[in-house]
Design a protein around this motif. Sequence first.
Motif, PDB file in Angstrom:
ATOM      1  N   UNK A  19      20.428  39.105 -21.539  1.00 45.40           N
ATOM      2  CA  UNK A  19      19.227  38.521 -20.944  1.00 45.40           C
ATOM      3  C   UNK A  19      18.905  37.191 -21.617  1.00 45.40           C
ATOM      4  N   UNK A  20      18.995  37.160 -22.926  1.00 44.53           N
ATOM      5  CA  UNK A  20      18.709  35.932 -23.676  1.00 44.53           C
ATOM      6  C   UNK A  20      19.658  34.819 -23.257  1.00 44.53           C
ATOM      7  N   UNK A  21      20.944  35.127 -23.204  1.00 42.95           N
ATOM      8  CA  UNK A  21      21.937  34.113 -22.855  1.00 42.95           C
ATOM      9  C   UNK A  21      21.803  33.658 -21.405  1.00 42.95           C
ATOM     10  N   UNK A  39       8.925  32.849 -14.133  1.00 43.98           N
ATOM     11  CA  UNK A  39       8.718  33.386 -12.788  1.00 43.98           C
ATOM     12  C   UNK A  39       9.996  34.012 -12.231  1.00 43.98           C
ATOM     13  N   UNK A  40      11.119  33.351 -12.466  1.00 47.98           N
ATOM     14  CA  UNK A  40      12.394  33.869 -11.966  1.00 47.98           C
ATOM     15  C   UNK A  40      12.699  35.235 -12.574  1.00 47.98           C
ATOM     16  N   UNK A  41      12.474  35.363 -13.874  1.00 47.56           N
ATOM     17  CA  UNK A  41      12.744  36.636 -14.535  1.00 47.56           C
ATOM     18  C   UNK A  41      11.753  37.708 -14.080  1.00 47.56           C
ATOM     19  N   UNK A  47       9.538  40.897 -17.670  1.00 47.10           N
ATOM     20  CA  UNK A  47       8.387  40.102 -18.100  1.00 47.10           C
ATOM     21  C   UNK A  47       8.754  39.383 -19.396  1.00 47.10           C
ATOM     22  N   UNK A  48       9.070  38.108 -19.262  1.00 49.15           N
ATOM     23  CA  UNK A  48       9.422  37.279 -20.416  1.00 49.15           C
ATOM     24  C   UNK A  48       8.519  36.062 -20.415  1.00 49.15           C
ATOM     25  N   UNK A  49       7.752  35.880 -21.461  1.00 46.85           N
ATOM     26  CA  UNK A  49       6.840  34.747 -21.536  1.00 46.85           C
ATOM     27  C   UNK A  49       7.628  33.445 -21.695  1.00 46.85           C
ATOM     28  N   UNK A  50       7.119  32.362 -21.119  1.00 43.64           N
ATOM     29  CA  UNK A  50       7.822  31.076 -21.189  1.00 43.64           C
ATOM     30  C   UNK A  50       7.960  30.575 -22.626  1.00 43.64           C
ATOM     31  N   UNK A  51       7.003  30.914 -23.489  1.00 46.37           N
ATOM     32  CA  UNK A  51       7.124  30.496 -24.889  1.00 46.37           C
ATOM     33  C   UNK A  51       8.265  31.237 -25.591  1.00 46.37           C
ATOM     34  N   UNK A  52       8.520  32.468 -25.164  1.00 49.66           N
ATOM     35  CA  UNK A  52       9.655  33.222 -25.712  1.00 49.66           C
ATOM     36  C   UNK A  52      10.976  32.565 -25.315  1.00 49.66           C
ATOM     37  N   UNK A  53      11.073  32.146 -24.065  1.00 47.10           N
ATOM     38  CA  UNK A  53      12.281  31.470 -23.595  1.00 47.10           C
ATOM     39  C   UNK A  53      12.473  30.154 -24.355  1.00 47.10           C
ATOM     40  N   UNK A  54      11.379  29.451 -24.598  1.00 47.17           N
ATOM     41  CA  UNK A  54      11.436  28.216 -25.388  1.00 47.17           C
ATOM     42  C   UNK A  54      12.028  28.483 -26.776  1.00 47.17           C
ATOM     43  N   UNK A  55      11.561  29.542 -27.414  1.00 47.35           N
ATOM     44  CA  UNK A  55      12.076  29.874 -28.748  1.00 47.35           C
ATOM     45  C   UNK A  55      13.554  30.246 -28.693  1.00 47.35           C
ATOM     46  N   UNK A  56      13.950  30.931 -27.624  1.00 51.70           N
ATOM     47  CA  UNK A  56      15.366  31.273 -27.465  1.00 51.70           C
ATOM     48  C   UNK A  56      16.219  30.012 -27.355  1.00 51.70           C
ATOM     49  N   UNK A  57      15.772  29.053 -26.560  1.00 54.24           N
ATOM     50  CA  UNK A  57      16.534  27.806 -26.392  1.00 54.24           C
ATOM     51  C   UNK A  57      16.653  27.071 -27.722  1.00 54.24           C
ATOM     52  N   UNK A  58      15.541  27.006 -28.470  1.00 56.08           N
ATOM     53  CA  UNK A  58      15.582  26.318 -29.758  1.00 56.08           C
ATOM     54  C   UNK A  58      16.513  27.015 -30.752  1.00 56.08           C
TER      55      UNK A  58
END
Length: 227
Positions: A19-21, A39-41, A47-58
């Motif tokens: 999911x992270x990748x 929204x896509x997820x 339910x994945x918060x956009x700030x969580x996705x941001x941290x994953x990218x970083x």
Amino acid sequence: MMIMATQTPFKWRHFEAEIILLCVGWYLRYSLSYRDLEEIMQERGLRVDHTTIYRWVQRYAPELEKRCRPHLKTTTDSWRVDETYVKVKGEWTYWYRAVDSQGKTLEFWLSATRDAQAAKRFFMRALGACHTVMPRVITVDKNAAYAKAFHELETAGVVQALCELRQSKYLNNVVEQDHRFIKRLVKPGMGFFSFCTAWQTLRGYEVMNMIRKGQMQGMNKGDSPCW
């Protein structure tokens, strides 16, 4: 080829590595904002918060770049070098980029300045990359900083005496056209809030661009990455 074969980088994460990748890969490949991905997820029942996705990218964009670099195909000895603008904290910074005669990415680097010292440092990075060869010709635009940096490296014996610096904006269309991929991805975020986050994210954009171009060993242009 399994780029992220080991699960160690995902230890203690609440979500599975797949999911992270998926989120990181989509963000780095397509013109999506973090809220778009949220929204896509959610549409897929996650339910994945956009700030969580941001941290994953970083966290994982630099990791992806590090793991991909040893598997890059060798590029040609004809370089095209240019820089484009990226906004960080409301100020313009300079994203140095180089591709070969076939459009394959050589190297990239973010700089707060656009001068001979920045150009010299970028040349050194490109020369030291594991997938590049000593250039026969380096094509740049009319920016005098490139000529100064090149001659300093030539005097120091870092580049071969037979290497030619060719200043021609027309011949640099290959790299200027390649900038469009990066600019298209930067646009949804409307710039970056810090130099560090810009550097981390841009590295991810570039490595996904390399994968898209088929620069990874065992992969062809257009192949989807197998994490």
